[in-house]
Design an enzyme around this catalytic site. Sequence first.
Site, PDB file in Angstrom:
ATOM      1  N   SER A   1       4.733  -1.272   3.966  1.00  0.00           N
ATOM      2  CA  SER A   1       4.907  -2.614   4.524  1.00  0.00           C
ATOM      3  C   SER A   1       5.094  -3.651   3.426  1.00  0.00           C
ATOM      4  CB  SER A   1       3.702  -2.992   5.390  1.00  0.00           C
ATOM      5  OG  SER A   1       3.579  -2.123   6.492  1.00  0.00           O
TER       6      SER A   1
ATOM      7  N   GLU B   1      -2.245  11.096  18.979  1.00  0.00           N
ATOM      8  CA  GLU B   1      -2.580  12.510  19.107  1.00  0.00           C
ATOM      9  C   GLU B   1      -3.594  12.937  18.045  1.00  0.00           C
ATOM     10  OE1 GLU B   1       1.338  11.727  20.937  1.00  0.00           O
ATOM     11  OE2 GLU B   1       0.423  11.249  19.011  1.00  0.00           O
TER      12      GLU B   1
ATOM     13  N   GLU C   1      -9.637  -1.388   7.452  1.00  0.00           N
ATOM     14  CA  GLU C   1      -8.449  -1.440   8.306  1.00  0.00           C
ATOM     15  C   GLU C   1      -8.832  -1.473   9.781  1.00  0.00           C
ATOM     16  OE1 GLU C   1      -5.619   2.062   9.030  1.00  0.00           O
ATOM     17  OE2 GLU C   1      -4.567   0.870   7.540  1.00  0.00           O
TER      18      GLU C   1
ATOM     19  N   SER D   1       1.726   6.592   2.561  1.00  0.00           N
ATOM     20  CA  SER D   1       2.511   7.566   3.327  1.00  0.00           C
ATOM     21  C   SER D   1       3.749   8.026   2.566  1.00  0.00           C
ATOM     22  CB  SER D   1       2.950   6.957   4.662  1.00  0.00           C
ATOM     23  OG  SER D   1       1.834   6.690   5.481  1.00  0.00           O
TER      24      SER D   1
ATOM     25  N   GLN E   1       0.853  -1.189   0.000  1.00  0.00           N
ATOM     26  CA  GLN E   1       0.000   0.000   0.000  1.00  0.00           C
ATOM     27  C   GLN E   1       0.880   1.227   0.000  1.00  0.00           C
ATOM     28  OE1 GLN E   1      -2.956  -0.121   3.145  1.00  0.00           O
ATOM     29  NE2 GLN E   1      -2.909   2.090   3.369  1.00  0.00           N
ATOM     30  N   GLY E   2       0.942   1.944  -1.105  1.00  0.00           N
ATOM     31  CA  GLY E   2       1.801   3.112  -1.239  1.00  0.00           C
ATOM     32  C   GLY E   2       1.050   4.396  -0.929  1.00  0.00           C
TER      33      GLY E   2
END
Length: 390
Positions: A154, A374, A234, A121, A118-119
């Site tokens: 990943s 956060e 997810e 980030s 999964q590209g």
Amino acid sequence: MNIAEFRSGLREWFAHNDLSPGPDHSLDGQVAQLARVRRALYDAGWMRYGWPVEVGGLGGPAVLRAVLGEEVASRDLAEPGIYSMIEVLAPTMISYAPPALAAEMVPLLLSGAEQWCQGFSEPGSGSDLASLSTRAEQREDGSWLVNGQKVWTSLAQYSQRCVLLTRTAPGHGGITAFFVDMDTPGITVRPLRTMHGIDEFAEVFFDDVVVPADRMLGEPGDGWQLAMDLLPHERSTCFWHRVAFLYERLERLIDERAGLDKAPATVGTAAAAGATVNAGATANAGADDADLGGAYLALHTIRCRSHATQRRLAAGAHLGPETSIDKVLLATAEQRLFDTARDLLPGAVELTDPRWRSEYLYSRAATIYGGTAEIQRNIIARRLLELGKE
């Protein structure tokens, strides 16, 4: 087939088919074991339940896939994070790829013949995904030329395909998704070694990578909606698998702690590290039980929450910012469990047990990956509690 029949038949099948992993716990070993498990379950039909017939499935409710993943995780047959990637990428292909492409490709993923990544980030575009800058420009022949960099991808070094987000225009409406073959010229993969000693993640560079027009997922500008549609998968089925794995680790912790209490007192590695093992001692039994109870309560809380999310998704509900609660609860439970393991198994994490050490270190990232704690708390405060931006 209903859930009870599916689970009963699956457990009977597992009783006669040993898929236990071997002694190799390296990432290479985990990926090979994942392919072995998927192939066996696909050939036996179990991996095909809950998926549409159009992509090689056997139909039935999607919850059957959650049951399968739970049974795999509770037996420790495959690392749940990499096993569950199927629940993110296959639904995306089914929803956005041309039907013929989905019919060709999804069985390759389900059967373990291929691994995908999964590209999403990028450096500087993690939690703020909408700021991604990897560009795709259309050429005269209709194909697209991709340039940019992804990070924290990943299993990229093991993957044959990548679901890739690119920028084709400004703003959220200028994000476009492609299904890219990882052996395309111009793609460079560099694994990243993390502190738990496993290079699961990688940075991926795209230098003038040509992607055919028919590999676009959806239409130009559909990439942001694709990413938002991916999120419920997810945080539902994948989380369910993870919780089952954590319950298995809690049971292992209880067994190992009981073994320490029964063992004869010795002076060994743990004692040399400053830990004192007093076999049969009961002075700290109450505190130990409280720690275990706290870890169990945290896991039970996320399991109940995840169950409710699964039911809402199965009923066709739209999942939105409320899944940030699931993310915070899961990260909290995971870190509490491994903190408890560190405290109750003297020296195991620090000195004597590589698996506890690796899993403890990996748990430190639970409040980072998939959206930082956060950011999730900000979403809860602003969008659910309506507390505003300050």
